[in-house]
Design a protein around this motif. Sequence first.
Motif, PDB file in Angstrom:
ATOM      1  N   ASP A   2       1.001  -0.963   0.234  1.00  0.00           N
ATOM      2  CA  ASP A   2      -0.148  -0.047   0.030  1.00  0.00           C
ATOM      3  C   ASP A   2       0.828   1.393   0.067  1.00  0.00           C
ATOM      4  O   ASP A   2       1.409   1.649   1.031  1.00  0.00           O
ATOM      5  CB  ASP A   2      -0.815   0.048   1.458  1.00  0.00           C
ATOM      6  N   ILE A   3       1.028   1.915  -1.106  1.00  0.00           N
ATOM      7  CA  ILE A   3       2.035   2.912  -1.364  1.00  0.00           C
ATOM      8  C   ILE A   3       1.751   4.305  -0.622  1.00  0.00           C
ATOM      9  O   ILE A   3       2.399   4.876  -0.137  1.00  0.00           O
ATOM     10  CB  ILE A   3       2.372   3.146  -2.956  1.00  0.00           C
ATOM     11  N   GLN A   4       0.432   4.500  -0.670  1.00  0.00           N
ATOM     12  CA  GLN A   4      -0.111   5.551   0.113  1.00  0.00           C
ATOM     13  C   GLN A   4       0.124   5.436   1.373  1.00  0.00           C
ATOM     14  O   GLN A   4       0.404   6.305   2.063  1.00  0.00           O
ATOM     15  CB  GLN A   4      -1.692   5.849  -0.424  1.00  0.00           C
ATOM     16  N   LEU A   5      -0.357   4.413   1.922  1.00  0.00           N
ATOM     17  CA  LEU A   5      -0.024   4.039   3.635  1.00  0.00           C
ATOM     18  C   LEU A   5       1.245   4.261   3.846  1.00  0.00           C
ATOM     19  O   LEU A   5       1.766   4.967   4.961  1.00  0.00           O
ATOM     20  CB  LEU A   5      -0.712   2.873   3.841  1.00  0.00           C
ATOM     21  N   TRP A   6       2.103   3.615   3.055  1.00  0.00           N
ATOM     22  CA  TRP A   6       3.603   3.732   3.571  1.00  0.00           C
ATOM     23  C   TRP A   6       4.156   5.110   3.537  1.00  0.00           C
ATOM     24  O   TRP A   6       4.994   5.464   4.222  1.00  0.00           O
ATOM     25  CB  TRP A   6       4.392   2.902   2.617  1.00  0.00           C
ATOM     26  N   ASN A   7       3.636   6.000   2.564  1.00  0.00           N
ATOM     27  CA  ASN A   7       4.379   7.269   2.476  1.00  0.00           C
ATOM     28  C   ASN A   7       3.670   8.338   3.408  1.00  0.00           C
ATOM     29  O   ASN A   7       4.506   9.059   4.135  1.00  0.00           O
ATOM     30  CB  ASN A   7       3.755   7.790   1.045  1.00  0.00           C
ATOM     31  N   GLN A   8       2.591   7.903   3.881  1.00  0.00           N
ATOM     32  CA  GLN A   8       2.008   8.608   5.307  1.00  0.00           C
ATOM     33  C   GLN A   8       3.115   8.085   6.508  1.00  0.00           C
ATOM     34  O   GLN A   8       3.414   8.965   7.118  1.00  0.00           O
ATOM     35  CB  GLN A   8       0.606   8.236   5.428  1.00  0.00           C
ATOM     36  N   ASP A  81      -1.129   9.384  17.304  1.00  0.00           N
ATOM     37  CA  ASP A  81      -1.016   9.889  16.103  1.00  0.00           C
ATOM     38  C   ASP A  81      -0.647   8.930  14.963  1.00  0.00           C
ATOM     39  O   ASP A  81      -1.284   8.710  13.920  1.00  0.00           O
ATOM     40  CB  ASP A  81      -0.180  11.244  15.920  1.00  0.00           C
ATOM     41  N   LEU A  82       0.471   8.219  15.062  1.00  0.00           N
ATOM     42  CA  LEU A  82       0.697   7.067  14.147  1.00  0.00           C
ATOM     43  C   LEU A  82      -0.131   6.107  14.257  1.00  0.00           C
ATOM     44  O   LEU A  82      -0.467   5.620  12.998  1.00  0.00           O
ATOM     45  CB  LEU A  82       2.322   6.579  14.847  1.00  0.00           C
ATOM     46  N   CYS A  83      -0.879   5.575  15.359  1.00  0.00           N
ATOM     47  CA  CYS A  83      -1.700   4.552  15.261  1.00  0.00           C
ATOM     48  C   CYS A  83      -3.155   5.033  14.437  1.00  0.00           C
ATOM     49  O   CYS A  83      -3.678   4.250  13.772  1.00  0.00           O
ATOM     50  CB  CYS A  83      -2.083   4.165  16.404  1.00  0.00           C
ATOM     51  N   THR A  84      -3.177   6.313  14.515  1.00  0.00           N
ATOM     52  CA  THR A  84      -4.454   6.995  13.690  1.00  0.00           C
ATOM     53  C   THR A  84      -3.957   6.751  12.289  1.00  0.00           C
ATOM     54  O   THR A  84      -4.907   6.360  11.354  1.00  0.00           O
ATOM     55  CB  THR A  84      -4.638   8.387  14.110  1.00  0.00           C
ATOM     56  N   ILE A  85      -2.889   7.104  11.823  1.00  0.00           N
ATOM     57  CA  ILE A  85      -2.689   6.825  10.518  1.00  0.00           C
ATOM     58  C   ILE A  85      -2.518   5.469   9.919  1.00  0.00           C
ATOM     59  O   ILE A  85      -3.151   5.034   8.968  1.00  0.00           O
ATOM     60  CB  ILE A  85      -1.200   7.498  10.082  1.00  0.00           C
TER      61      ILE A  85
END
Length: 456
Positions: A2-8, A81-85
């Motif tokens: 999941d590129i989008q998730l990894w970039n976040q 905050d990270l877990c929210t992402i």
Amino acid sequence: MDIQLWNQIENFDLDKPNDQYGFSTRLAFENSWTFYFTKTAILEYKKFMYLAATSNEMVSPSEIVDIVWHQHLIFTNSYSDLCTILAKRIEHIPSTHNKAEHEKFHKAKEVTKKLYELNFGKQPEEIWTFGNPMHSLQLDNANYNLGILKIIFLGAFILLSFPISLLLKPVLIQIDNPYFAWYYIFLFGLITFLLMQFVKKTCDSLIEKIKSKLIISNLTPLELVFFQKNNLDYVIHGVVNNLIENRRIQVTGNKLNLIDDTLTNNQYENCVIEIMKEYDLIPYLQLHQLIINKPIFQQLKKGVEKIRETILDSKQFLFIIKVTLVVFGLLLNIGFSRIITGVSRGKAITNIVIITIILAAISYRYYKKVVNYLFFHTIHSSFKEGKSNTNVEQDWQWNYFLYGGLTASFMPLVMPANNNFLSSNSNSGCGSSGGSSCGSSCGSSCGSSCGGCGGD
């Protein structure tokens, strides 16, 4: 993947802007890590959290990643905050060390490695294989340190002086003065020359062995300055000097004046600028003392000191020192044997005593040179060769490490600083800005190791 998730996740910053004792600095300080190793460990932690969020199977961190994880758990808001992402609460599950748990976590580690390689490629062994960054250097730890070795050598030198004189006496009485003095000086010079060739070759071989390791190859120029000099003063001098050269600080008599408080992209320069904002004019001695206690500078010192200590306490390095001590010990024992033989035969010994004392002083000087040769010469020349094809002149940090040099107006202020703060590197602690954050963490709350993670 999941590129989008990894970039976040990758772009998620664990540090707050201009925080002098933020996540990265605290993590590096408390674990004696270098800047790059800390940065890499954080990146690997983010990769692990991505795997934990996207996998339906249990995954398990390495010891290094687990240290980062423990640290992040303390920063509760940031962790949330990270877990929210991640859209998933990643729970830390400590190991109970029983057999069933061991098998479960062993399987989790295999799953983690498989998923990691599928998404990110090969795991860097410095982060995922070794529990201690120093172990990646693969140097054998000696049973004693340099100080004990010197005491052992001194004792052996004293105990063996008389037996060696008896052994050499039949040969020494065959050589008349002044021929003995000339032969002795020539032999001393020749052996010393050959010894230094051995030292150079062995040091080159040692650096070649460890230079490719992540914690060595990615040392920053300022870390290399401390690695070479073993004195934080030189790092501070370089940072302040560059601010003077770039006309951000002005030398006014014997004081410094901040004339441009715009922050730079260098964290060490920004630390100095933030300090100087509180003063109109400040003597360099005072500024130096304020800087040296700041966590960011102490972190640099602690991280590099750990590497130096590992090298100095290794069998490979102490072998060089052993050879040096034995060679100079045998050479000096020739002179002592000549003195003892001359006394026993009622001969004049004034000249040989003077010569032996001079050669002993030279031996000590060369011994000190050998001890520092690896750091002052081998490290410097090795990194200089690596930077020969790059434009280091445009990077002040590399330029400072490779060539040194301070501005003429700054030099008079540096000299008294060197005299007054020569022992300042012995200071320890987080500095005044660390506050209560320098206290205990949850490092031991989950035991010495971590099993894995689960999610809601």
